[in-house]
Motif scaffolding. Structure first.
Motif, mmCIF file in Angstrom:
data_model
loop_
_atom_site.group_PDB
_atom_site.id
_atom_site.type_symbol
_atom_site.label_atom_id
_atom_site.label_comp_id
_atom_site.label_asym_id
_atom_site.label_seq_id
_atom_site.Cartn_x
_atom_site.Cartn_y
_atom_site.Cartn_z
ATOM 1 N N SER A 1 0.838 -1.211 0.000
ATOM 2 C CA SER A 1 0.000 0.000 0.000
ATOM 3 C C SER A 1 0.865 1.250 0.000
ATOM 4 O O SER A 1 0.527 2.257 -0.640
ATOM 5 C CB SER A 1 -0.932 0.016 1.209
ATOM 6 N N GLN B 1 -7.318 0.481 -0.938
ATOM 7 C CA GLN B 1 -7.560 -0.741 -0.171
ATOM 8 C C GLN B 1 -8.734 -0.504 0.789
ATOM 9 O O GLN B 1 -9.580 -1.373 0.964
ATOM 10 C CB GLN B 1 -6.302 -1.118 0.631
ATOM 11 N N ASP C 1 -5.420 -1.699 -5.204
ATOM 12 C CA ASP C 1 -4.861 -2.202 -3.952
ATOM 13 C C ASP C 1 -5.874 -3.106 -3.258
ATOM 14 O O ASP C 1 -6.819 -2.633 -2.631
ATOM 15 C CB ASP C 1 -4.474 -1.019 -3.048
ATOM 16 N N GLU C 2 -5.668 -4.390 -3.404
ATOM 17 C CA GLU C 2 -6.547 -5.402 -2.798
ATOM 18 C C GLU C 2 -8.017 -5.151 -3.080
ATOM 19 O O GLU C 2 -8.861 -5.253 -2.194
ATOM 20 C CB GLU C 2 -6.316 -5.478 -1.285
#
Ligand SMILES: Nc1ncnc2c1ncn2[C@@H]1O[C@H](COP(=O)(O)OP(=O)(O)OP(=O)(O)O)[C@@H](O)[C@H]1O
Ligand SMILES: [Mg+2]
Lengths: 434, 251
Positions: free
Chosen positions: B43, B87, B172-173
């Motif tokens: 991240s 995220q 991000d994820e």
């Protein structure tokens, strides 16, 4: 030239002048009574509980004179942006040339004290007397004592006013003080929305001590929206007092952006049952502004509801005050009360004092209150920037959204949009990172 | 020429060095997956690329379309074509989804010296994109992410990506917290954007996502460095073996 006696009270010297000023003999008597009461209570000082967070020292020690000029140019860019009939007061006195009353419909009448003969003023007498028992409002008595005019709006029973009425109070002149006085009498079942815009000419430094009193008849519906945009060097101290009868609804909203020192005090007395009362507001302060919102809601009878939502944004060294008291009498069972004050501080030096107060003597009531203070989160700003929105616009959007939340409480949609515009303009003019 | 070229990138957060010499080249149209243990700096890398304040580059260079990215503010990077799907997307109280999208879209048009889009036209465009992601009109009328479920927030990120059509999307994820159907929808959204003009950097913990979105390259980020790079078979290997070989000692 005769020597003036040393004034014991702030403005005492002006009161004598005011008597011979505009309203003649009738006012002399009223003014004497008001002075007595004002003298008895005294000027609010640091020990006066309800003025704990707002100091009037600067006003007390200032040199003020009564206004001598009652015409001005309406500062169009400062008033609430809305096209509707106007009643314009300059330094507290009705100015007919600036007002456009020809659009008013028959069931709404406007009377100015200056216009009528002394023997016709007895009705006003009663209205002023009804304010006299209010032991803790010295500035209201001062208002009565130095009155130059008073304007009464009457809406006859059952009449519905389509258009809102815009009352514009203009302060014009340096070092002057004036006392706008507005009386609104709404008949049974009548419906009206009106706006008060308090503004000033250029950079006039004046003290406006304003009083608005309202009587809402049974089942009437009143929207009362105020914009306090007085000039930045002025002081604005105001009291709004509403007495509300059975089944009536009162929607009050105050947008405070102007003046160096301001107090917007609203007192609603819910005399009747089944009343719906909203006292809301938003305030935006920058530089060294001081903005006080003080409310008092008195539930006197059963089954009424009250709602208060205040939101403020304070930058630089601006200071906000919120005092909200709800009093529920033993008879006022099934009262529903809600109060919320939220403030966003944009600088380390900005400050908010919040004082909620519930005094409940009935057992079957639902009352809640809350207050929050926050700041603009960096994480939020970054989220908007990461979508291509520049930092300044991001801040403006987020703060605008924050304040909109309170503005959304306004029931009249057109006026709600007007207040939105006022907020957006403020953000454009005042919001830049230092 | 690479679209994104990261050379010897070192970055600190709160005084701690988190990225310790990242090298990464992403060509036009390529999809790169980055995997790695919790806390390894994935991240952080995405924030450094997006230009978040407090993430300080202490050494190295980032070139995007040949431009030095480090000197640009976050909004300028976005308008240059860098997009980060967060995220943990934040809730933006009071800002209506549709308004937010329009502001973002117009900001980019202005940045590029183009005319702002007509509101009706934009509405139609967003609606069509929302539909493919199975997002209701109601969600666009609500304040951005406020009260959205975890999965709805992730879908909203992908909607923003689909509307802004960035040259480089960093996800991000985005797959974490999605149910199986939503994962499929999101993957479809990503694949739709996939073309020779649109590259992606996909951060994920799960090989499963890479079944839907076939990466060209897979990298393992651990201890602030890319420890290994390979093809999509590397993801399968990690799934089987975990990150043991990238422990502090091994690194
Ligand atoms: N503000 C901060 N101050 C100090 N350390 C920080 C700060 N923010 C993040 N870190 C640290 O940086 C390291 C990398 O965090 P990062 O969020 O990049 O990890 P990640 O690889 O994305 O992990 P995950 O898989 O759990 O999402 C962590 O050890 C984290 O604690
Ligand atoms: Mg992470």
């Amino acid at each position: 030239m005769a020597l003036q006696p040393v004034a014991k009270l702030p403005f005492e010297g002006l009161i004598a002048d005011a008597r011979s000023h505009k309203l003649g003999k009738w006012h002399s008597k009223l003014s004497e009574r008001a002075l007595e009461q004002y003298a008895e209570i005294g000027w609010p000082g640091p020990k006066t509980e309800s003025w704990k967070y707002t100091s009037l020292n600067k006003i007390a020690s200032g040199t003020f004179s009564l206004a001598g000029e009652y015409s001005a140019i309406v500062p169009e860019d400062m008033i609430m942006p809305l096209t509707c009939p106007r009643v314009v007061l300059v330094n507290g006195v009705l100015n007919k040339e600036l007002s456009n009353l020809e659009h008013l419909i028959g069931n709404l009448s406007i009377t100015s004290l200056v216009d009528i003969e002394d023997h016709q003023k007895t009705f006003f007498d009663d209205l002023f007397k009804s304010e006299e028992s209010k032991g803790d409002l010295p500035l209201t008595h001062l208002n009565t004592a130095i009155l130059s005019d008073a304007v009464m709006l009457e809406i006859t029973e059952g009449s519905k006013c389509e258009l809102p009425l815009h009352i514009i109070s203009i302060g014009s002149g340096n070092g002057i003080t004036f006392a706008p006085r507005l009386i609104v009498n709404v008949g049974i079942g009548a419906k009206v929305d009106f706006i008060e815009s308090h503004v000033g000419c250029s950079d006039s430094a004046y003290f406006s001590n304003s009083v608005t009193q309202l009587y809402l008849g049974d089942n009437s519906e009143v929207g009362h929206y105020k914009l306090q945009n007085d000039s930045r060097e002025s002081s604005h101290i105001s009291l709004t007092r509403a007495v509300i009868d059975d089944g009536a609804s009162y929607d009050n909203f105050t947008m405070s952006v102007g003046a160096k020192l301001s107090r917007n005090e609203v007192r609603a007395h819910l005399k009747g049952s089944g009343v719906e009362c909203c006292i809301n507001g938003a305030y935006l302060g920058a530089a060294d502004q001081h903005i006080d919102n003080t409310t008092f809601i008195e539930h006197q009878a059963e089954g009424s509801s009250s709602r208060e939502v205040f939101k403020g944004v304070l930058d630089d060294t601006a200071r906000g005050v919120f005092q909200g008291k709800i009093l529920v009498h033993p008879e006022a069972q099934k009262t529903d009360g809600y109060q919320m004050n939220r403030a966003m501080l944009l600088s380390d030096k900005a400050e908010i004092d919040s004082k909620p107060e519930l005094e409940i003597y009935a057992d079957d009531v639902r009352c809640s209150h809350g207050a929050t203070v926050g700041e603009l989160e960096d994480e939020l700003i970054f989220y908007l920037c990461a979508r291509g929105i520049d930092r300044e616009s991001a801040r403006r959007m987020l703060i605008g959204a924050y304040i909109s939340d309170a503005i959304d409480e306004v029931k009249n949609i057109d006026i709600r949009s007007s207040i939105q515009i006022v907020a957006e303009n403020w953000l454009k003019q005042n919001l830049y990172e230092k | 020429m690479s679209l994104l070229s990261i050379r010897d990138l070192h970055a600190t957060v709160g005084g701690n060095e988190i990225l310790k010499g990242i090298n990464l080249e992403i060509g036009p149209g390529e999809i790169h997956a980055v995997m790695g243990p919790n806390g390894s700096g994935k991240s952080t890398l995405s924030y450094v690329l997006a230009g978040r304040e407090g993430y300080e580059v202490t050494r190295g260079t980032i070139a995007f379309k040949g431009k030095d990215l480090i000197d640009l503010a976050a909004d300028e990077r976005a308008n240059e074509g860098v997009f980060l799907a967060f995220q943990y997307p934040v809730e933006v109280p009071g800002v209506v989804g549709m308004t937010f999208l329009r502001e973002a879209y117009n900001a980019k048009l202005r940045y590029l010296g183009k005319q702002e889009i007509d509101a009706m036209e934009f509405l139609k465009f967003v609606r069509s994109r929302a539909k493919t992601l199975n997002m209701s009109d109601d969600m666009l009328k609500r304040a951005v992410n406020v009260g959205f479920s975890g999965g709805e927030k992730k879908r909203n990120e992908i909607l923003q990506m689909a509307v802004l059509e960035p040259d480089l999307a960093i996800l991000d994820e985005t797959d974490s917290g999605l149910d199986i159907d939503a994962l499929k929808l999101v993957s479809d959204g990503v694949n739709e954007l996939r073309s020779e003009n649109h590259s992606m950097l996909i951060i994920t913990h799960y090989q499963r996502l890479l079944n839907y979105i076939q990466p060209d390259h897979v990298h393992v980020l651990a201890h602030g460095k890319i420890q290994r790079s390979g093809g999509k078979e590397l993801a399968l290997e990690l799934e089987a073996k975990g990150y043991a070989e990238f422990s502090e000692e091994a690194a």
